[in-house]
Write a protein that holds these residues in place. Structure first.
Motif, PDB file in Angstrom:
ATOM      1  N   TYR A  59      -4.960  -9.755   6.696  1.00  0.00           N
ATOM      2  CA  TYR A  59      -4.776  -8.321   6.444  1.00  0.00           C
ATOM      3  C   TYR A  59      -5.422  -7.501   7.562  1.00  0.00           C
ATOM      4  N   GLN A  60      -6.649  -7.891   7.936  1.00  0.00           N
ATOM      5  CA  GLN A  60      -7.338  -7.155   8.992  1.00  0.00           C
ATOM      6  C   GLN A  60      -6.618  -7.302  10.336  1.00  0.00           C
ATOM      7  N   SER A  61      -6.112  -8.489  10.605  1.00  0.00           N
ATOM      8  CA  SER A  61      -5.349  -8.711  11.844  1.00  0.00           C
ATOM      9  C   SER A  61      -4.058  -7.904  11.836  1.00  0.00           C
ATOM     10  N   TYR A  62      -3.397  -7.879  10.680  1.00  0.00           N
ATOM     11  CA  TYR A  62      -2.139  -7.139  10.533  1.00  0.00           C
ATOM     12  C   TYR A  62      -2.375  -5.652  10.818  1.00  0.00           C
ATOM     13  N   CYS A  63      -3.437  -5.102  10.208  1.00  0.00           N
ATOM     14  CA  CYS A  63      -3.724  -3.678  10.382  1.00  0.00           C
ATOM     15  C   CYS A  63      -4.045  -3.358  11.840  1.00  0.00           C
ATOM     16  N   ARG A  70      -5.354  -6.685  -6.445  1.00  0.00           N
ATOM     17  CA  ARG A  70      -6.227  -5.518  -6.633  1.00  0.00           C
ATOM     18  C   ARG A  70      -7.689  -5.917  -6.438  1.00  0.00           C
ATOM     19  N   GLN A  71      -8.045  -7.067  -7.002  1.00  0.00           N
ATOM     20  CA  GLN A  71      -9.401  -7.579  -6.852  1.00  0.00           C
ATOM     21  C   GLN A  71      -9.719  -7.835  -5.373  1.00  0.00           C
ATOM     22  N   THR A  72      -8.743  -8.356  -4.652  1.00  0.00           N
ATOM     23  CA  THR A  72      -8.938  -8.663  -3.237  1.00  0.00           C
ATOM     24  C   THR A  72      -9.084  -7.389  -2.403  1.00  0.00           C
ATOM     25  N   ILE A  73      -8.340  -6.344  -2.751  1.00  0.00           N
ATOM     26  CA  ILE A  73      -8.493  -5.057  -2.066  1.00  0.00           C
ATOM     27  C   ILE A  73      -9.903  -4.515  -2.281  1.00  0.00           C
ATOM     28  N   ARG A  74     -10.400  -4.673  -3.498  1.00  0.00           N
ATOM     29  CA  ARG A  74     -11.786  -4.247  -3.788  1.00  0.00           C
ATOM     30  C   ARG A  74     -12.781  -5.041  -2.940  1.00  0.00           C
ATOM     31  N   VAL A  75     -12.556  -6.335  -2.816  1.00  0.00           N
ATOM     32  CA  VAL A  75     -13.438  -7.179  -1.996  1.00  0.00           C
ATOM     33  C   VAL A  75     -13.399  -6.728  -0.532  1.00  0.00           C
ATOM     34  N   ILE A  76     -12.218  -6.381  -0.039  1.00  0.00           N
ATOM     35  CA  ILE A  76     -12.087  -5.893   1.343  1.00  0.00           C
ATOM     36  C   ILE A  76     -12.971  -4.663   1.548  1.00  0.00           C
ATOM     37  N   ASP A  77     -12.902  -3.719   0.607  1.00  0.00           N
ATOM     38  CA  ASP A  77     -13.729  -2.509   0.699  1.00  0.00           C
ATOM     39  C   ASP A  77     -15.212  -2.846   0.697  1.00  0.00           C
ATOM     40  N   MET A  78     -15.613  -3.742  -0.205  1.00  0.00           N
ATOM     41  CA  MET A  78     -17.030  -4.102  -0.320  1.00  0.00           C
ATOM     42  C   MET A  78     -17.527  -4.789   0.945  1.00  0.00           C
ATOM     43  N   VAL A  79     -16.720  -5.685   1.485  1.00  0.00           N
ATOM     44  CA  VAL A  79     -17.091  -6.395   2.712  1.00  0.00           C
ATOM     45  C   VAL A  79     -17.351  -5.397   3.840  1.00  0.00           C
ATOM     46  N   LYS A  80     -16.508  -4.358   3.918  1.00  0.00           N
ATOM     47  CA  LYS A  80     -16.665  -3.364   4.984  1.00  0.00           C
ATOM     48  C   LYS A  80     -17.893  -2.482   4.760  1.00  0.00           C
ATOM     49  N   VAL A  81     -18.066  -2.000   3.513  1.00  0.00           N
ATOM     50  CA  VAL A  81     -19.197  -1.116   3.213  1.00  0.00           C
ATOM     51  C   VAL A  81     -20.525  -1.851   3.393  1.00  0.00           C
ATOM     52  N   GLU A  82     -20.550  -3.122   2.986  1.00  0.00           N
ATOM     53  CA  GLU A  82     -21.787  -3.911   3.121  1.00  0.00           C
ATOM     54  C   GLU A  82     -21.910  -4.547   4.506  1.00  0.00           C
ATOM     55  N   THR A 117       1.566   0.952   2.030  1.00  0.00           N
ATOM     56  CA  THR A 117       0.227   1.027   1.442  1.00  0.00           C
ATOM     57  C   THR A 117      -0.521  -0.283   1.661  1.00  0.00           C
ATOM     58  N   ALA A 118      -1.832  -0.239   1.421  1.00  0.00           N
ATOM     59  CA  ALA A 118      -2.655  -1.448   1.535  1.00  0.00           C
ATOM     60  C   ALA A 118      -2.144  -2.522   0.586  1.00  0.00           C
ATOM     61  N   PHE A 119      -1.750  -2.121  -0.625  1.00  0.00           N
ATOM     62  CA  PHE A 119      -1.256  -3.102  -1.600  1.00  0.00           C
ATOM     63  C   PHE A 119       0.034  -3.753  -1.108  1.00  0.00           C
ATOM     64  N   GLU A 120       0.940  -2.944  -0.571  1.00  0.00           N
ATOM     65  CA  GLU A 120       2.211  -3.495  -0.072  1.00  0.00           C
ATOM     66  C   GLU A 120       1.975  -4.502   1.050  1.00  0.00           C
ATOM     67  N   VAL A 121       1.038  -4.188   1.928  1.00  0.00           N
ATOM     68  CA  VAL A 121       0.746  -5.101   3.043  1.00  0.00           C
ATOM     69  C   VAL A 121       0.143  -6.397   2.533  1.00  0.00           C
ATOM     70  N   ILE A 122      -0.830  -6.286   1.660  1.00  0.00           N
ATOM     71  CA  ILE A 122      -1.523  -7.487   1.195  1.00  0.00           C
ATOM     72  C   ILE A 122      -0.605  -8.349   0.323  1.00  0.00           C
ATOM     73  N   HIS A 123       0.324  -7.721  -0.378  1.00  0.00           N
ATOM     74  CA  HIS A 123       1.307  -8.451  -1.175  1.00  0.00           C
ATOM     75  C   HIS A 123       2.248  -9.233  -0.259  1.00  0.00           C
ATOM     76  N   ILE A 160      -3.062   5.959   9.291  1.00  0.00           N
ATOM     77  CA  ILE A 160      -4.055   5.712   8.238  1.00  0.00           C
ATOM     78  C   ILE A 160      -3.387   5.020   7.060  1.00  0.00           C
ATOM     79  N   ILE A 161      -3.972   3.900   6.660  1.00  0.00           N
ATOM     80  CA  ILE A 161      -3.435   3.147   5.530  1.00  0.00           C
ATOM     81  C   ILE A 161      -4.376   3.307   4.337  1.00  0.00           C
ATOM     82  N   GLY A 162      -3.793   3.578   3.184  1.00  0.00           N
ATOM     83  CA  GLY A 162      -4.593   3.749   1.965  1.00  0.00           C
ATOM     84  C   GLY A 162      -4.012   2.947   0.825  1.00  0.00           C
ATOM     85  N   ASP A 163      -4.664   3.059  -0.328  1.00  0.00           N
ATOM     86  CA  ASP A 163      -4.209   2.315  -1.492  1.00  0.00           C
ATOM     87  C   ASP A 163      -2.937   2.919  -2.075  1.00  0.00           C
ATOM     88  N   THR A 164      -2.730   4.213  -1.814  1.00  0.00           N
ATOM     89  CA  THR A 164      -1.492   4.875  -2.233  1.00  0.00           C
ATOM     90  C   THR A 164      -0.924   5.610  -1.029  1.00  0.00           C
TER      91      THR A 164
END
Length: 716
Positions: free
Chosen positions: A389-393, A344-356, A162-168, A143-147
């Protein structure tokens, strides 16, 4: 366990009606303090004890691990005749870890509790994917999270990054392409440093030299067109000087650009340019090359690129290298914060894309139709990162919390035999805090439903406050539209708060249009009204609050009986510092964090209007509107629901703290009948004039007798 009659005897008529209902789709709309969790738990016990339902056929879903633990505690307490568990929970010397261990053993002790499936949405999906999802995903996933998870229920299965480390890391890989790197740098300079999307006249600390635009090599220039030229030169590894000081013969002046390797001067002519005739004459006299570009050429960037190539490239040495490898660290060495904010903004977009439930490719297509360059440019940069990011995960067998739900949904849709297993298993599905559900969670619930099983939801649309996380209040407001053949039972008796507090909260929430009407009443009579205090400034407010806290302590209130609530954390800082000086140590929480709590006395601070106050309507960045549109009126309604939640945390005493002349609009929605208002009057701006009571001549202050007529003054 006690007999069933005793179990139901503590319920009011509406609660009993909900507990014994045979309706296949039932929503219990429960006002604040109306015993909704009690009703849900009683339903669960009723099913097992009265209806003879096997506990393994019951699914109870909560939103947080704490809520699940609270449910378990209450079930254990109902089953434990020895009262040993009650003593353990009350023991202040036992650590949280020790209590968790005891909870585990007591759960195992009572098999009917142990056989229940009492989970959070994420915990439920985790279990399904781990045990049955091998055809959908690697069942050895992390499980990967923001922290980094250290102490939650998934800690031992957490990814090492973390998600931030991966996306960075992915961003740095993309920046190995000079084109991507420079486009990202340009985005950061334009929209995060220079903020060129904000009108000049609203910006602060504008440079006096008129150089508003930062180029890729850090040079400040005067216009967007000059920035474009400088960036074109930088992208092609062509060195330049901006506005060099030159004096060829008659006077000193500053041409726009000098390109040393081409021995070329370039002047960009626009309506902001000074006349160039005098300058041109100087170039002619000393046989120096001056080339002009014009503003109208910049309207078509492709043509402008061709013009710059023709003007500059042909005059450079034939062996000139037009591309050099750029370093991420070098290019962004002074912009680490901005890169972090972008990610950080991009991580938020990732969450929104999934929820929506949207695809990154379709989001990109929608974004490119937006009228604003900033939005279009952001998504051109972000979507490749999101896709990688999604492919990496997937490659690393990582799932985040939203993924666990989407993968479970996909599993059920693609493998009917597994979905049927859970549909048959869970004859009764109980969902707490239904007002907080999002699209994914409702999608999962619907996949578990059949004509035979029963859905029992408990929630309060008036307390829906997590829209910013993706929750959709429409599912509870329009429950009957989302679930066929459904019924609604309203719990309208508030057992927590006094009649004045309940009455005030009812009046406030009436101003919302998007809601279900409920007639909530209190069973607690009290002569104490809501205190509204309007100080002249924050210092006066703090002193007033301090005085009230001391009075409450004198009445016997303990620190856990007093709760401070606020819209934003920073509102509490000055109060906390002052209390520390007085060695008063008061429970303070944001209103969002107070959900489910209660206290004898509640202070709500920061009730001012406008920026930094409450309501605090935050129209989110247009970037997010591509995925989910926000509506000002709906945001205001969510703020009002947040105020409602804050008010209804109070059992006996409620203090609303504002500032004179800047009171929150929410305070005006509370009728005077429910309140006791205190404020310090302003000093009069009109000077008081003292006149002689006999001759009406003006007197100085303190005169006992009039110096004009000798009359004794009565006011002295």
């Amino acid at each position: 366990m006690q007999d069933n009659k005793t179990n139901l005897s503590g319920l009011n008529e509406k609660q009993k009606q909900a507990v014994v209902s045979e309706c296949k789709r039932l929503l219990v709309l429960a006002g604040a303090g109306s015993g909704k969790t009690k009703t849900l738990l009683q339903k669960l016990i009723y099913l097992i004890e009265e209806k003879g339902v096997n506990p393994s056929n019951i699914l109870a879903i909560t939103f947080t691990k704490n809520a699940a633990n609270e449910m378990l505690d209450r079930l254990i307490l109902s089953a434990d005749d020895t009262e040993e568990y009650a003593e353990i929970l009350a023991d202040k010397y036992r650590s949280t870890k020790e209590k968790e261990t005891e909870r585990y053993f007591f759960t195992k002790k009572f098999k009917w509790i142990d056989n229940l499936t009492l989970r959070t949405f994420h915990s439920l999906c985790y279990s399904i994917i781990r045990n049955f999802g091998v055809n959908e995903f690697d069942n050895k996933f992390k499980i990967i999270g923001d922290t980094k998870a250290t102490n939650n229920e998934f800690a031992k299965y957490a990814a090492t990054e973390t998600a931030f480390e991966v996306i960075h890391k992915i961003l740095i890989e993309h920046c190995e392409s000079n084109e991507y790197l420079l486009n990202l740098k340009k985005y950061i300079l334009d929209y995060m440093i220079d903020k060129i999307h904000i009108e000049n006249d609203t910006r602060f600390s504008l440079p006096k030299n008129g150089k508003f635009y930062t180029t890729l090599n850090g040079t400040k220039v005067r216009s967007k067109s000059e920035q474009y030229i400088a960036d074109w030169l930088y992208r092609h590894s062509i060195k330049f000087e901006y506005e060099p000081n030159v004096n060829f013969r008659d006077f000193t002046f500053r041409p726009d650009f000098y390109i040393p390797e081409a021995n070329l001067y370039l002047e960009h002519v626009s309506n902001k340019s000074f006349p160039t005739e005098g300058k041109e004459e100087q170039f002619y006299k000393v046989n120096k090359l001056l080339v002009k570009t014009f503003e109208h050429q910049t309207k078509d960037t492709a043509l402008f690129n061709v013009a710059l190539e023709r003007i500059i490239k042909n005059r450079l040495p034939s062996d000139y290298h037009f591309a050099t490898a750029l370093s991420f660290e070098e290019e962004f060495k002074t912009y680490h914060k901005e890169v972090k904010d972008f990610l950080r903004q991009t991580i938020r977009v990732i969450d929104m894309v999934k929820v929506e439930n949207q695809l990154p490719t379709s989001v990109l297509e929608q974004s490119q139709e937006d009228q604003h360059e900033r939005v279009r440019d952001y998504y051109k940069l972000a979507i490749p990162i999101i896709e990688q990011y999604q492919s990496y995960c997937t490659n690393r067998s990582y799932l985040d919390f939203n993924d666990m739900i989407t993968r479970t949904i996909s599993l059920f849709k693609n493998h009917n035999e597994i979905a049927d297993k859970f549909r048959e298993k869970f004859e009764y599905i109980l969902v707490d805090e239904f007002q907080d559900v999002n699209n994914l969670q409702v999608g999962l619930i619907k996949l578990l439903l059949t004509d035979n099983n029963q859905l029992f939801c408990v929630g309060d649309d008036w307390q829906s406050i997590y829209g910013f996380r993706g929750s959709n209040v429409d599912y509870i407001v329009n429950f009957k539209e989302h679930f066929d053949k459904s019924e609604i039972i309203k719990l309208s008796m508030n057992y927590r708060s006094t009649e004045h507090i309940v009455g005030a909260s009812n009046e406030v929430i009436k101003h919302n249009k998007f809601k279900v009407d409920k007639d909530v009443r209190s069973n607690k009579k009290s002569s104490s009204k809501i205190h509204i205090y309007a100080g002249k400034d924050e210092a006066k407010n703090i002193e007033y609050v301090l005085e009230q806290v001391m009075k409450l302590k004198d009445k016997g209130y303990k620190k856990e009986d007093i709760l401070f609530l606020y819209r934003r954390n920073k509102m509490f800082d000055p109060y906390f510092e002052r209390f520390k000086q007085e060695r008063i140590f008061v429970s303070g929480k944001t209103i969002h964090a107070s959900k489910g709590l209660e206290a004898k006395a509640v202070f709500i601070i920061g009730l001012t209007e406008g920026s930094g106050g409450f309501p605090d309507i935050w129209m989110e960045d247009r970037i997010y509107q591509i995925i989910k549109k926000s509506n000002h009126d709906l945001l205001l309604e969510e703020e009002r629901r947040l105020f409602y939640v804050a008010i209804t945390r109070a059992k006996d005493d409620l203090f609303l703290i504002t500032e004179k002349g800047n009171e929150s609009s929410f305070l005006k929605e509370i009728p005077d009948d429910f309140t006791f208002k205190t404020s310090i009057p302003f000093k009069s701006v009109i000077e008081e004039i003292i006149m002689c009571s006999n001759c009406s001549n003006r007197l100085d202050e303190g005169f006992a007798f009039c110096p004009y007529c000798g009359e004794e003054q009565k006011f002295v």
